[in-house]
Design a protein around this motif. Structure first.
Motif, PDB file in Angstrom:
ATOM      1  N   ASN A 388       0.821  -1.206   0.000  1.00 58.24           N
ATOM      2  CA  ASN A 388       0.000   0.000   0.000  1.00 58.24           C
ATOM      3  C   ASN A 388       0.857   1.260   0.000  1.00 58.24           C
ATOM      4  O   ASN A 388       0.552   2.234  -0.690  1.00 58.24           O
ATOM      5  N   LEU A 389       1.939   1.262   0.776  1.00 62.07           N
ATOM      6  CA  LEU A 389       2.825   2.420   0.819  1.00 62.07           C
ATOM      7  C   LEU A 389       3.436   2.709  -0.545  1.00 62.07           C
ATOM      8  O   LEU A 389       3.481   3.850  -0.995  1.00 62.07           O
ATOM      9  N   VAL A 390       3.889   1.669  -1.218  1.00 64.41           N
ATOM     10  CA  VAL A 390       4.558   1.844  -2.507  1.00 64.41           C
ATOM     11  C   VAL A 390       3.571   2.270  -3.589  1.00 64.41           C
ATOM     12  O   VAL A 390       3.793   3.256  -4.307  1.00 64.41           O
ATOM     13  N   GLN A 391       2.467   1.549  -3.723  1.00 65.68           N
ATOM     14  CA  GLN A 391       1.504   1.857  -4.790  1.00 65.68           C
ATOM     15  C   GLN A 391       0.880   3.232  -4.606  1.00 65.68           C
ATOM     16  O   GLN A 391       0.627   3.956  -5.578  1.00 65.68           O
ATOM     17  N   SER A 392       0.621   3.611  -3.364  1.00 66.52           N
ATOM     18  CA  SER A 392      -0.077   4.873  -3.099  1.00 66.52           C
ATOM     19  C   SER A 392       0.834   6.091  -3.183  1.00 66.52           C
ATOM     20  O   SER A 392       0.369   7.215  -3.091  1.00 66.52           O
ATOM     21  N   ALA A 393       2.127   5.863  -3.366  1.00 65.52           N
ATOM     22  CA  ALA A 393       3.070   6.978  -3.394  1.00 65.52           C
ATOM     23  C   ALA A 393       3.118   7.668  -4.748  1.00 65.52           C
ATOM     24  O   ALA A 393       3.789   8.698  -4.885  1.00 65.52           O
ATOM     25  N   PHE A 394       2.410   7.135  -5.750  1.00 68.26           N
ATOM     26  CA  PHE A 394       2.521   7.677  -7.101  1.00 68.26           C
ATOM     27  C   PHE A 394       1.149   7.900  -7.731  1.00 68.26           C
ATOM     28  O   PHE A 394       0.164   7.241  -7.376  1.00 68.26           O
ATOM     29  N   ALA A 395       1.126   8.826  -8.687  1.00 71.23           N
ATOM     30  CA  ALA A 395      -0.107   9.164  -9.395  1.00 71.23           C
ATOM     31  C   ALA A 395      -0.476   8.039 -10.361  1.00 71.23           C
ATOM     32  O   ALA A 395       0.308   7.124 -10.624  1.00 71.23           O
ATOM     33  N   GLU A 396      -1.679   8.138 -10.914  1.00 73.20           N
ATOM     34  CA  GLU A 396      -2.209   7.074 -11.771  1.00 73.20           C
ATOM     35  C   GLU A 396      -1.380   6.861 -13.029  1.00 73.20           C
ATOM     36  O   GLU A 396      -1.261   5.741 -13.521  1.00 73.20           O
ATOM     37  N   ASN A 397      -0.770   7.939 -13.574  1.00 73.53           N
ATOM     38  CA  ASN A 397      -0.016   7.779 -14.811  1.00 73.53           C
ATOM     39  C   ASN A 397       1.273   6.973 -14.626  1.00 73.53           C
ATOM     40  O   ASN A 397       1.885   6.533 -15.594  1.00 73.53           O
ATOM     41  N   LEU A 398       1.681   6.752 -13.379  1.00 71.59           N
ATOM     42  CA  LEU A 398       2.877   5.968 -13.096  1.00 71.59           C
ATOM     43  C   LEU A 398       2.559   4.592 -12.506  1.00 71.59           C
ATOM     44  O   LEU A 398       3.464   3.863 -12.106  1.00 71.59           O
ATOM     45  N   GLN A 399       1.284   4.240 -12.435  1.00 71.99           N
ATOM     46  CA  GLN A 399       0.910   2.982 -11.794  1.00 71.99           C
ATOM     47  C   GLN A 399       1.438   1.762 -12.545  1.00 71.99           C
ATOM     48  O   GLN A 399       1.821   0.772 -11.930  1.00 71.99           O
ATOM     49  N   GLY A 400       1.468   1.826 -13.878  1.00 69.77           N
ATOM     50  CA  GLY A 400       1.997   0.700 -14.643  1.00 69.77           C
ATOM     51  C   GLY A 400       3.463   0.458 -14.330  1.00 69.77           C
ATOM     52  O   GLY A 400       3.912  -0.676 -14.169  1.00 69.77           O
ATOM     53  N   GLU A 401       4.232   1.563 -14.228  1.00 70.62           N
ATOM     54  CA  GLU A 401       5.666   1.443 -13.978  1.00 70.62           C
ATOM     55  C   GLU A 401       5.947   1.001 -12.542  1.00 70.62           C
ATOM     56  O   GLU A 401       6.756   0.103 -12.298  1.00 70.62           O
ATOM     57  N   ILE A 402       5.298   1.638 -11.562  1.00 70.29           N
ATOM     58  CA  ILE A 402       5.592   1.298 -10.172  1.00 70.29           C
ATOM     59  C   ILE A 402       5.077  -0.097  -9.822  1.00 70.29           C
ATOM     60  O   ILE A 402       5.685  -0.812  -9.023  1.00 70.29           O
ATOM     61  N   SER A 403       3.985  -0.509 -10.444  1.00 68.43           N
ATOM     62  CA  SER A 403       3.483  -1.858 -10.189  1.00 68.43           C
ATOM     63  C   SER A 403       4.462  -2.899 -10.708  1.00 68.43           C
ATOM     64  O   SER A 403       4.769  -3.890 -10.031  1.00 68.43           O
ATOM     65  N   GLY A 404       4.975  -2.681 -11.922  1.00 67.24           N
ATOM     66  CA  GLY A 404       5.958  -3.601 -12.475  1.00 67.24           C
ATOM     67  C   GLY A 404       7.226  -3.623 -11.644  1.00 67.24           C
ATOM     68  O   GLY A 404       7.789  -4.688 -11.364  1.00 67.24           O
ATOM     69  N   LEU A 405       7.700  -2.432 -11.230  1.00 68.38           N
ATOM     70  CA  LEU A 405       8.906  -2.356 -10.412  1.00 68.38           C
ATOM     71  C   LEU A 405       8.683  -3.022  -9.057  1.00 68.38           C
ATOM     72  O   LEU A 405       9.539  -3.784  -8.578  1.00 68.38           O
ATOM     73  N   SER A 406       7.534  -2.764  -8.443  1.00 68.09           N
ATOM     74  CA  SER A 406       7.226  -3.336  -7.133  1.00 68.09           C
ATOM     75  C   SER A 406       7.199  -4.855  -7.190  1.00 68.09           C
ATOM     76  O   SER A 406       7.799  -5.542  -6.353  1.00 68.09           O
ATOM     77  N   ARG A 407       6.492  -5.405  -8.170  1.00 65.08           N
ATOM     78  CA  ARG A 407       6.407  -6.861  -8.273  1.00 65.08           C
ATOM     79  C   ARG A 407       7.760  -7.467  -8.676  1.00 65.08           C
ATOM     80  O   ARG A 407       8.090  -8.587  -8.272  1.00 65.08           O
ATOM     81  N   SER A 408       8.550  -6.742  -9.474  1.00 64.61           N
ATOM     82  CA  SER A 408       9.873  -7.232  -9.851  1.00 64.61           C
ATOM     83  C   SER A 408      10.773  -7.318  -8.624  1.00 64.61           C
ATOM     84  O   SER A 408      11.479  -8.319  -8.420  1.00 64.61           O
ATOM     85  N   ILE A 409      10.736  -6.279  -7.788  1.00 65.30           N
ATOM     86  CA  ILE A 409      11.546  -6.274  -6.572  1.00 65.30           C
ATOM     87  C   ILE A 409      11.114  -7.410  -5.642  1.00 65.30           C
ATOM     88  O   ILE A 409      11.947  -8.090  -5.028  1.00 65.30           O
ATOM     89  N   SER A 410       9.800  -7.635  -5.533  1.00 64.44           N
ATOM     90  CA  SER A 410       9.302  -8.707  -4.677  1.00 64.44           C
ATOM     91  C   SER A 410       9.745 -10.076  -5.198  1.00 64.44           C
ATOM     92  O   SER A 410      10.208 -10.931  -4.431  1.00 64.44           O
TER      93      SER A 410
END
Length: 473
Positions: A388-410
């Motif tokens: 929640n902290l990671v996904q909520s830190a960014f606007a909607e236009n960056l959700q594709g990038e941060i989601s991919g980065l978040s899941r990649s890191i995990s």
């Protein structure tokens, strides 16, 4: 309709309850796939005329494929749309599961499980987290939804040995892959009705070089960890080479941004302190979950000679812990700061790893249950806040990038967990040392370091003031 108005229309007031079901079930089956083979090592190696290390390598390659492709495929959600990528990933995964079930040898198993199932997971998981972020806007409803998805993922990883062991013993290890394919069919039928909150934009450019550098760097780095088992010099060389490629990827995307070209990832993703710390905690969480699962399952089968069911049943303790604490996390976030939950989760997990360390020489499998239960409680309580902290830190236009980065890191954490444990087991066995103890020690260290890192996360008031997280709740 504008992106902003479209997103508003997908707010929590209009989201039907069934929407979360296919997303949570998809996370469940992907996490299940990452751990269910841990209790089939002996059966699969004998049937495929290979070795236990060969099956272990296929498990690590599955996790590595996910980590390497998660960022490039996360970016595809902007071009193709969240729903299209989700359904496409499910289809690729199903083909991989069927090929794995029919595999006559290790080669086809690696193609089906490690490559195709890994690639399918990398395609379908980013849309899960993007859709949750876009559908549920306020902190409480989003935390509740992430809690359900995180619980599904944690339970999938924890029940993988149990369900996989039962299927393997009752029918065959091949039936476990058929089970995955059947679940995927159910998810596809449920997901057809999903709506994409934001339209796809096929005109957006795609950074192919960045995708190659990011994926290649991660592959080489993790292969370095695995290679240390055979050659320390080769392993260290690959680790350095991987780090250099990853560094080159960062300079590449920064150069594209300076030239006003769209990069695979925006460098702004790495300038948010909350997100950076949250990503580290995610990596450590999945390193612990998969590393512990891999170590305990291998120890019970290879050293103590338990069968798949006997090895899998003991993981029910971790399943109960993760399920209880993950579902509770969505409610706890209303009154307890997310930083506190994450720190507490690491400390509790650390206690659980110490308990597992102490029972390493105790006869029987049930002495492992208390430690696994405590670990499940610790991991479950912090999976949701970190996401929640990671996904909520960014606007909607960056959700594709941060989601991919978040899941990649995990998933990189999952790869680290299995690769580190596998390497230490190999080194220790070669030196006739206590391999279980040697492999458990670094996991305890990771739990302690995770608590320290999480302690630097901002508190509730600081998050609300910074605007990184909605001030509600």
């Amino acid at each position: 309709m504008s992106t902003q108005s479209t997103s508003r229309a997908a707010g929590p007031a209009t989201v039907a309850g069934w929407v979360l079901a296919p997303l949570a079930l998809a996370q469940f089956i992907c996490s299940f796939a990452g751990s269910n083979m841990n209790v089939m090592l002996n059966d699969m190696s004998e049937d495929l005329n290979t070795t236990v290390p060969g099956i272990q390598i296929s498990i690590t390659l599955f996790l590595l494929t996910m980590a390497a492709l998660m960022v490039p495929f996360g970016k595809l959600t902007d071009l193709l749309g969240r729903k299209v990528c989700f359904l496409l990933g499910l289809g690729v995964y199903a083909v991989g599961a069927i090929l794995s079930a029919l595999a006559p040898g290790l080669g086809l198993l690696i193609l089906g499980n490690s490559i195709l199932e890994g690639a399918g997971t990398a395609l379908l998981i980013p849309p899960v987290y993007i859709l949750v972020t876009l559908y549920w806007k306020d902190l409480r409803s989003r935390a509740r939804s992430f809690g359900i998805v995180s619980a599904a993922g944690g339970v999938g990883a924890a029940t993988g040995p149990l369900i996989g062991g039962w299927i393997c013993t009752a029918i065959s290890w091949r039936a476990a892959f058929v089970f995955q394919a059947l679940v995927i069919v159910v998810i596809i039928l449920m997901a057809i009705r999903l709506k994409d909150p934001v339209p796809a934009d096929p005109s957006r450019p795609y950074d192919v070089v960045g995708a190659i550098l990011s994926g290649g760097g991660l592959v080489v780095f993790v292969m370095g960890i695995l290679a240390i088992d055979d050659s320390v010099a080769l392993g260290l060389s690959l680790l350095v080479a991987g780090a250099v490629v990853i560094g080159g990827f960062y300079f590449w995307i920064r150069g594209r941004e300076r030239r006003k070209k769209e990069a695979l990832l925006s460098t702004s993703l790495f300038r948010v302190r909350v997100s950076n710390l949250g990503l580290v905690t995610q990596n450590f969480q999945w390193l612990l979950l998969m590393g512990i699962s891999f170590l305990v399952a291998s120890h019970l089968q290879v050293i103590r000679h338990y069968d798949a069911v006997q090895s899998g049943v003991i993981f029910s303790a971790a399943t109960v812990g993760i399920l209880v604490s993950s579902l509770a996390a969505g409610r706890l976030v209303k009154s307890i700061a997310q930083r506190t939950l994450i720190v507490t989760g690491f400390l509790v997990t650390g206690i659980g790893t110490v308990l597992l360390l102490l029972v390493g020489a105790v006869p029987g499998a049930w002495p492992f249950a208390p430690g696994l239960l405590v670990i499940g409680l610790g991991l479950g309580v912090m999976l949701t806040p970190s996401v929640n902290l990671v996904q909520s830190a960014f606007a909607e236009n960056l959700q594709g990038e941060i989601s991919g980065l978040s899941r990649s890191i995990s998933n990189l954490g999952s790869s680290f967990g299995t690769a580190i444990v596998a390497s230490i087991l190999g080194i220790s066995a070669a030196g006739n040392a206590d391999n279980y103890v040697a492999a458990m020690v670094p996991l305890i260290v990771v739990a302690i370091v995770g608590a320290v890192v999480a302690g630097f996360l901002p508190g509730r008031r600081a998050l609300a003031t910074s605007g990184a997280i909605p001030a509600t709740g």
